[in-house]
Enzyme design. Structure first.
Site, mmCIF file in Angstrom:
data_model
loop_
_atom_site.group_PDB
_atom_site.id
_atom_site.type_symbol
_atom_site.label_atom_id
_atom_site.label_comp_id
_atom_site.label_asym_id
_atom_site.label_seq_id
_atom_site.Cartn_x
_atom_site.Cartn_y
_atom_site.Cartn_z
ATOM 1 N N LYS A 1 -98.176 119.247 47.674
ATOM 2 C CA LYS A 1 -97.388 118.400 46.526
ATOM 3 C C LYS A 1 -98.033 117.016 46.869
ATOM 4 O O LYS A 1 -97.959 116.612 48.266
ATOM 5 C CB LYS A 1 -96.081 118.605 46.759
ATOM 6 C CG LYS A 1 -95.273 118.075 45.500
ATOM 7 C CD LYS A 1 -93.791 118.414 45.477
ATOM 8 C CE LYS A 1 -92.988 117.658 44.232
ATOM 9 N NZ LYS A 1 -91.661 118.044 44.047
ATOM 10 N N GLU B 1 -77.796 128.358 39.972
ATOM 11 C CA GLU B 1 -76.536 127.776 39.409
ATOM 12 C C GLU B 1 -75.660 128.860 39.379
ATOM 13 O O GLU B 1 -74.024 128.722 39.753
ATOM 14 C CB GLU B 1 -76.734 127.152 38.055
ATOM 15 C CG GLU B 1 -77.613 125.893 38.171
ATOM 16 C CD GLU B 1 -79.207 126.176 38.120
ATOM 17 O OE1 GLU B 1 -79.791 125.357 38.162
ATOM 18 O OE2 GLU B 1 -79.504 127.374 37.827
ATOM 19 N N ARG C 1 -76.014 126.656 32.888
ATOM 20 C CA ARG C 1 -76.599 128.017 33.298
ATOM 21 C C ARG C 1 -75.666 129.050 34.232
ATOM 22 O O ARG C 1 -75.959 129.948 34.400
ATOM 23 C CB ARG C 1 -77.844 127.709 34.314
ATOM 24 C CG ARG C 1 -78.895 126.871 33.586
ATOM 25 C CD ARG C 1 -80.333 126.561 34.506
ATOM 26 N NE ARG C 1 -81.001 127.765 34.359
ATOM 27 C CZ ARG C 1 -82.327 127.747 34.816
ATOM 28 N NH1 ARG C 1 -82.868 126.507 35.329
ATOM 29 N NH2 ARG C 1 -82.909 128.887 34.981
#
Length: 643
Positions: free
Chosen positions: A290, A389, A417
Site C-alpha cells: 500500500k 459489523e 450492515r
C-alpha cells in the site's frame, strides 16, 4: 519503478498517459511502454490527489495491477469489479476521466468510488467492503445464462476478505463452477491493521498455546504406539495444508495461483492473459505494498490511506485533536471546536477509567472512530473485529449477557450492515449495549454510500431503543454518559467533523432522557424543533424570524410535553433534522400529535427522498435547503401559503 518523495504541486509531464482516453490505447503498447506508463500513472495520481484530496495509498498499490487488467482483458466487454473502490483512482484515470480527476469527491464532480452512471467501465457501484465477489459472480452467471463469452474479475483486498460475505460468495462460485476470476490484493493492510487477515490468522492458530499444548501432549501419548507418531505428523501437515491459502481456496472449488509479485507488471500481464483463457473459478493471489512508489506512504500506510487537498502555500501545523485525561469535575480547556469523534475517544477513556466493565468494540474503524488512545490504554478491553459489523453487534450482545458494558463505535452507514443483529440479538433481549454512531448525516465527499441519512428512520421503529442526538460537543459527551448508564440499548448519533466549539465538562454528567432544552422563546408564529446538528442553523433562523427554538435532544423517546406546548402556542411547528424526512424524527413528532388529536400546521425539513450526491457538507446542506437561508425560505413560503 520510479520512487517519489513528495507530492507534485505542478502537473507532471505524462506523454504516454496523455494518449490514453480508453484502455484500448494501452493494449497497443509494448512492455517497455507499459513500465513507463506505470511511472507516469503513479506521478499523475500523486498530483491529482494532491489537488483534490481523497483516497491515496490503495491506488498507489494497484497501479501495475490496474494497467495489467486493462491490458489483458477486453474492457468494458470484460468486467472488472473493484471491492470498496478506494483503489480505483488509477482505473478512473485510464478510463477517460484523467482530466476530471481534480473534481473527484467535489460537488458536481467525479464520485469517490466506482459508479455505474459515471462510466461504462464502472461495472458496479461500491463503497462498502466485501461485495465484489458476489456482484461479479452474478455478472458471470448472467453471461453464462445468455451464452456470452466474457471474463468477469473481482479485485478484493485482504482486509475485505475478513468479512463473511466474501466467503459466502467464494463458496457459491465454486459450487456453480462459474467462469470467475478473483484477485486477492494482499497488502496485509485494511484502513487499520488488518485484524483477521488470512496470514496472521493462520499464524496465530499454528503458534497458539492451545495448538502447541495439544500437539505436544498428543506426541507423548502416540509415542507409545508403533507407527502412530509418524501418522500423526503426516496428519498434522495435511491439516495445515487444508487451511493454507492454496488448499483452502482449492477446496472451495477454485484454481489457486500465487502468491505473485503485484508490482511485477510483465509477470502480472502474462499471468492474467493465461488465466483469461481458463474456464471455471480462478483465484489469483498477489502481494502488493500500500502506498507503493511514494516513500512517505510506504512508511505510514495508515496515515496515507487518504489525504486532504494540498495547498501550494505552506499549511499551518496540524491540530492536535486528543487530550490527556482530566480530573473529574474539572473543565477541559477549549480554544477551538473539536471533532465529535475525538470527543467520543476521550469520553471512552474517561468512562473506562471510571467503570472496569466497559468494553470497546469497533469493526475496523479504530482511527476513524478515534479508538487509538483507548486501544493503547485499555488493550485488554479493546476489540477490533475487522470488517464484520454483524459479528461486532452480536459480540457486544454476548458481553452484555455477562454484565459487561459494551460500547460499539460504528459509522451510521456501516450500522446498516448489522441491522438484524441490532434487532434480534440486542433489542429483542433488551441488552445493555451503547452505540456511538459516527458520521450521522451528510459526510461530504464520499457521497451516498457513506452518508448517514437513514439511521433515524431505521432505528426509530426498533422497540425499546433510546436515540439521542447532540447539538454540540458538550451534549455529545453528556449523551454518551446518559446512553451508557441507561439500562438497555441506547444510541448517540453524531456528525462527522467539528462541533460549534462548546466547552466540554471534565465530568461524566448525564442528561434526562426525553427532556428537551428550550433555547429561545419567539413571538408565537413559528416553533423550531431541532434535532442534533441542525440546532446551529435553527438558532440563526430563530433570530431572523423571531421564532421559538427548542433543542429536542432525544429522538426517542420524544419530549411529549415540549411537542404539545409548541403545537398549542404556535401557528406553525417546524421539525429540523439531518436525516431522511421519511420515517425520521419529524415523523415521530407528527405521530405524537396525531395520537394526541392535536391539529397544527406542520413543516418537516430534512434530507429529501433521494440519494444525496457527494460534495462538501455545507454545499450539500444548502442543496437540500438545510442551511439557514434554505430553512428560512421554506418557512416563509409555508407561512405565505397559510390562511
Amino acid at each position: 519503478m520510479k520512487l517519489f518523495d513528495e507530492i507534485p504541486v505542478e502537473r507532471p509531464a505524462t506523454p504516454l498517459l496523455d494518449t490514453i482516453d480508453t484502455p484500448a490505447a494501452l493494449r497497443a503498447m509494448s512492455a517497455a511502454q507499459l513500465d513507463e506508463l506505470a511511472d507516469e500513472l503513479r506521478a499523475y495520481l500523486l498530483y491529482s490527489v494532491g489537488c483534490s484530496g481523497g483516497h491515496f495509498g490503495a491506488g498507489l498499490g494497484v497501479v501495475e495491477l490496474t494497467i495489467a487488467l486493462h491490458h489483458a482483458l477486453e474492457t468494458p466487454h470484460d468486467r472488472i469489479v473493484w471491492d470498496v473502490g478506494h483503489q480505483a483512482y488509477p482505473h478512473k484515470i485510464l478510463t477517460g476521466r484523467r482530466e476530471a480527476m481534480h473534481s473527484i469527491r467535489q460537488f458536481g464532480g467525479l464520485a469517490a468510488f466506482p459508479k455505474r452512471d459515471e462510466s461504462e467501465y464502472d461495472t458496479f457501484g461500491v463503497g462498502h467492503s466485501s461485495t465484489s465477489i458476489s456482484a461479479a459472480l452474478g455478472m458471470a452467471l448472467a453471461a453464462r445464462t445468455r451464452g456470452e463469452k466474457r471474463r468477469v474479475c473481482a479485485v478484493i483486498g485482504d482486509g475485505a476478505l475478513t468479512a463473511g460475505m466474501a466467503f459466502e460468495a467464494l463458496a457459491h462460485a465454486g459450487h456453480v463452477d462459474a467462469n470467475l476470476l478473483v484477485i486477492l490484493n494482499d497488502n496485509e493492510m485494511s484502513i487499520s491493521e488488518n485484524v483477521g487477515g488470512m496470514a496472521s490468522y493462520l499464524a496465530h492458530i499454528f503458534s497458539s498455546k492451545t495448538y502447541i499444548s495439544v500437539r505436544e501432549g498428543g506426541k507423548k501419548v502416540l509415542s507409545r504406539l508403533p507407527g502412530a507418531l509418524e501418522l500423526a505428523r503426516r496428519t498434522e501437515e495435511h491439516m495445515k495444508g487444508m487451511v493454507s491459502p492454496a488448499t483452502l481456496f482449492e477446496e472451495m472449488g477454485f484454481n489457486y495461483i500465487g502468491p505473485i509479485d503485484g508490482h511485477d507488471l510483465a509477470g502480472l500481464n502474462q499471468t492474467l492473459r493465461n488465466l483469461r483463457d481458463l474456464d471455471g473459478p480462478q483465484f489469483l493471489h498477489i502481494k502488493t505494498s500500500k502506498g507503493k512508489g511514494f516513500r512517505p506512504a510506504e512508511a505510514d500506510p495508515i496515515g496515507y490511506h487518504a489525504i486532504t487537498k494540498l495547498e501550494k502555500e505552506p499549511a499551518p501545523p496540524p491540530e492536535v485533536e486528543t487530550q490527556a485525561p482530566v480530573e473529574q469535575g474539572a473543565s477541559l480547556p477549549e480554544a477551538k471546536p473539536r471533532k465529535y469523534c475525538n470527543v467520543f475517544g476521550d469520553w471512552l477513556c474517561d468512562m473506562a477509567a471510571a467503570d472496569p466493565r466497559l468494553i470497546g468494540i469497533t469493526p475496523a474503524m479504530r482511527e476513524g472512530s478515534d479508538l487509538v488512545r483507548f486501544s493503547r490504554e485499555y488493550p485488554e478491553r479493546y476489540y477490533d473485529v475487522a470488517i464484520a459489523e454483524q459479528h461486532a453487534l452480536t459480540l457486544a450482545a454476548g458481553f452484555a449477557c455477562e454484565a459487561m458494558k459494551p460500547v460499539v463505535a460504528i459509522y451510521s452507514t456501516f450500522l446498516q450492515r448489522g441491522y438484524d443483529q441490532l434487532i434480534h440479538d440486542i433489542a429483542v433481549q433488551h441488552l445493555d449495549v451503547t452505540f456511538a454512531i459516527d458520521r450521522a448525516g451528510l459526510v461530504g465527499e464520499d457521497g451516498p454510500t457513506h452518508h448517514g441519512a437513514l439511521d433515524l428512520s431505521y432505528l426509530r421503529c426498533v422497540p425499546g431503543l433510546v436515540i439521542l442526538a447532540p447539538a454540540d460537543e458538550a451534549e455529545c459527551r453528556a449523551m454518551l454518559s446518559t446512553a451508557y448508564h441507561h439500562d438497555g440499548p441506547a444510541a448517540v448519533r453524531y456528525p462527522r467533523g467539528k462541533g460549534p466549539g462548546t466547552p466540554l465538562p471534565g465530568s461524566l454528567e448525564t442528561l434526562e432522557i426525553g427532556r428537551a432544552e428550550p433555547r429561545r422563546r419567539g413571538s408565537g408564529d413559528v416553533a423550531l424543533l431541532a434535532f442534533g446538528s441542525l440546532n446551529g442553523p435553527a438558532a440563526e433562523v430563530a433570530e431572523r424570524i423571531d421564532a421559538t427554538h427548542i433543542n429536542m435532544r432525544s429522538v426517542k423517546p420524544l419530549d411529549r410535553q415540549a411537542v404539545l406546548d409548541a403545537a398549542r402556542d404556535h401557528r406553525l411547528v417546524v421539525t429540523l433534522e439531518e436525516s431522511a424526512i421519511a420515517g425520521g424524527a419529524g415523523s415521530g413528532v407528527n405521530e405524537l400529535l396525531a395520537a394526541e388529536g392535536v391539529q397544527v400546521a406542520l413543516l418537516n425539513l430534512g434530507l429529501p427522498d433521494a440519494f444525496v450526491e457527494h460534495g462538501k457538507p455545507g454545499e450539500l446542506l444548502a442543496s437540500c435547503g438545510l442551511d439557514a437561508d434554505g430553512i428560512e425560505a421554506s418557512i416563509r413560503r409555508r407561512l405565505a401559503d397559510q390562511p
